[in-house]
Structures are given as structure tokens and as C-alpha cells.
Design a protein around this motif. Structure first.
Motif, short mmCIF file in Angstrom:
data_model
loop_
_atom_site.label_atom_id
_atom_site.label_comp_id
_atom_site.label_asym_id
_atom_site.label_seq_id
_atom_site.Cartn_x
_atom_site.Cartn_y
_atom_site.Cartn_z
N MET A 16 0.86 -1.19 0.00
CA MET A 16 0.00 0.00 0.00
C MET A 16 0.89 1.24 0.00
SD MET A 16 -2.77 -1.18 2.89
CE MET A 16 -1.62 -1.18 4.27
N ASN A 19 0.94 6.93 0.16
CA ASN A 19 0.18 7.77 1.10
C ASN A 19 0.83 9.15 1.26
OD1 ASN A 19 -1.34 5.52 1.56
ND2 ASN A 19 -0.61 5.15 3.64
N HIS A 34 -1.81 8.86 5.36
CA HIS A 34 -1.95 7.58 6.08
C HIS A 34 -3.37 7.41 6.61
CE1 HIS A 34 2.26 6.95 5.53
NE2 HIS A 34 2.66 7.85 6.40
N GLY A 37 -5.55 6.42 3.95
CA GLY A 37 -5.22 5.05 3.58
C GLY A 37 -6.04 4.02 4.34
N TRP A 206 -2.22 4.92 -2.90
CA TRP A 206 -3.05 4.04 -2.05
C TRP A 206 -4.33 4.71 -1.52
CZ3 TRP A 206 -4.60 -0.56 -1.53
CH2 TRP A 206 -5.35 -0.92 -0.40
N PRO A 207 -4.31 5.97 -1.08
CA PRO A 207 -5.57 6.54 -0.55
C PRO A 207 -6.68 6.60 -1.60
CG PRO A 207 -3.70 7.85 0.17
CD PRO A 207 -3.18 6.89 -0.88
#
Ligand code: IPE
Ligand code: IPE
Ligand code: MG
Length: 240
Positions: A16, A19, A34, A37, A206-207
Motif C-alpha cells: 500500500m 500515502n 496515512h 489510507g 493508495w488513498p
């Protein structure tokens, strides 16, 4: 496609990544990335059973991530603590079994206990096995397994079990490794377990990752020809 994959389904593993860049691009502190995420984790896990994924392994914090500034590491540990506190009920309700894979002896006070209780509360889940890797290093797992090796008669199965056990994991082969964030590397993730995994890299940070991205990765996986060192599978003739 199966609607209830269960632990026998596909094993997908996700690095992942992205972020921090997601946040920086928006003028936000890295920790904001994060935080977002965590929502992507929820979306992705919920999409798994309908895509035939029975096991989802997520790389959340590597053993090398301790090198990051104290405030980022502290923020990530707080996020882990709140994830365990806030998500356990939802995971249990959705039939998701949670395992945390990695070293536990360097985690902040209280977190190993929170991990143990989340694992216990979700142990009966059969719809998805969600494995989250924290303070994880594949190379350290392999070194630790080699140090515990007795005699010279290891097999792939017995050594694989030893490797997984060093990180509180179970021996599982990975079918598909996905990395978000645009980098194309493994960063010490599941080096043993991913020996024959298909690799899928996406520029999506990733987010922003969601069910459609996971479906696209699975669709691409389904078009791959996995040979495991043999030859392309010929159509099996009907028995005479
Ligand atoms: C992945 O995102 C999460 C962790 C490694 C903890 P990053 O924090 O690595 O984000 P980038 O790669 O800096 O954008
Ligand atoms: C890998 O990402 C670790 C996680 C996603 C948890 P990193 O951002 O730490 O990897 P590198 O430094 O780009 O290889
Ligand atoms: Mg990164």
C-alpha cells in the motif's frame, strides 16, 4: 465469479504505497495520507469476497520504516492502535478474520495486547482472512528461519512454515502482488511466499485505491498464463 471466496480463494497481497505523496500533492501533512489510507483498506477488504479473494495480505509498516521521522512513526502507530480498537467489531460482523504479521517485540506498549484481542475476537471469520503486515521484513524472516533450522532435511513446505512462523504468520503462497504508488519493487515483502506470484503495478496512490482498481488487477491476473516452470496448460481431452 464466486461471491463468497472464503480462505480457499485467491491470495492477493498489496504493497500500500503512495500515502505520503498523495498528501504532499495536496499540501497536506504526510499523516493525512496515512489516515485516508485506512479508508482504502476498508474499501479494499470489503470488495474481496465478490472478487474471489479469500486472503488479503496488506503491507502496512516495514521493518525499514522505523527509519522515518519520529512523528510519522508515532502517527502510524497511533493509527494502528485506533484501527484495532475501531475496526474489530466490524471485521467480526463481516466474517473477516484478522491476523497481524510481523515482529511484535518492538511495537509500542499495549499494541501487542490489542493485536491479540483483535485476532481472538475475529478468529471465527471465514469470509475473508485479512493479514496486516506490521514491522515486517521478509529477509529477517528468512534469516530467523535459517537460524532455527535443525539438521539438513528442510523441504520447501517445512522451511516455508518456519519462515512464516518467525513473523507470526501461517505458510501461504501468494497468487497476486499489487503495488500502488507507481514504484515497481518489492521492498522486502513476502520474498519467499511470492515465489510464483503474478505482479501488478499501478500508479494509483493508495488513498485513492478502491474496489474498481482491485477488480482491474484481478481481471488482469485472470488473463495471465501461470506456468510454474512447466508448459502452457493444454486443454485436457475428455476421458475416453
Ligand atoms: C506507504 O506510503 C505507507 C507506509 C510505508 C507506511 P508511504 O508513506 O511510503 O508513501 P510515499 O511512498 O512516501 O508516497
Ligand atoms: C513499502 O513502502 C512498505 C509499505 C508499503 C508498508 P516504502 O515506501 O517503505 O518502500 P520504498 O522505500 O519506496 O522501497
Ligand atoms: Mg513509499
Amino acid at each position: 465469479m464466486q461471491s463468497e471466496a472464503g480462505p480457499g480463494g485467491l491470495h492477493a497481497a498489496i504493497i500500500m504505497d503512495g500515502n505520503g505523496r498523495w498528501a504532499t500533492q495536496r499540501g497536506l501533512p504526510r499523516l493525512a495520507g496515512h489516515h485516508r489510507g485506512v479508508e482504502a483498506i476498508r474499501r479494499t477488504a470489503e470488495a474481496c469476497p465478490d472478487l474471489g479473494i479469500g486472503t488479503l495480505t496488506l503491507y502496512a509498516f516495514s521493518a525499514d520504516n522505523w527509519q522515518r521521522p519520529d512523528d510519522e512513526v508515532g502517527g502510524l502507530m497511533r493509527l494502528l492502535r485506533s484501527y484495532l480498537r475501531n475496526e474489530t467489531q466490524r471485521l467480526a460482523r463481516t466474517g473477516t478474520r484478522l491476523s497481524v504479521v510481523g515482529r511484535r517485540d518492538r511495537l509500542p506498549r499495549g499494541i501487542p495486547e490489542a493485536i491479540a484481542s483483535a485476532e481472538e475476537a475475529t478468529a471465527s471469520g471465514t469470509r475473508l482472512h485479512l493479514r496486516i503486515c506490521v514491522d515486517y521484513s521478509a529477509r529477517d524472516a528468512i534469516i530467523a528461519a535459517a537460524q532455527r533450522l535443525q539438521g539438513g532435511d528442510a523441504t520447501r513446505e517445512s522451511f516455508g512454515a518456519l519462515v512464516a512462523g518467525q513473523m507470526h504468520g501461517s505458510p501461504v503462497d501468494v497468487d497476486l502482488v499489487i503495488r500502488t504508488g507507481g514504484e515497481q519493487r518489492l521492498s522486502d515483502f513476502l520474498l519467499w511466499e511470492a515465489a510464483y506470484a503474478e505482479l501488478h503495478f499501478t500508479d494509483r496512490m493508495w488513498p485513492d485505491f478502491g474496489a474498481d482498481d482491485l477488480a482491474a488487477a484481478v481481471a488482469e491476473f485472470a488473463r495471465r498464463d501461470r506456468r510454474f516452470g512447466g508448459l502452457k496448460t493444454a486443454a485436457v481431452p475428455a476421458a475416453a
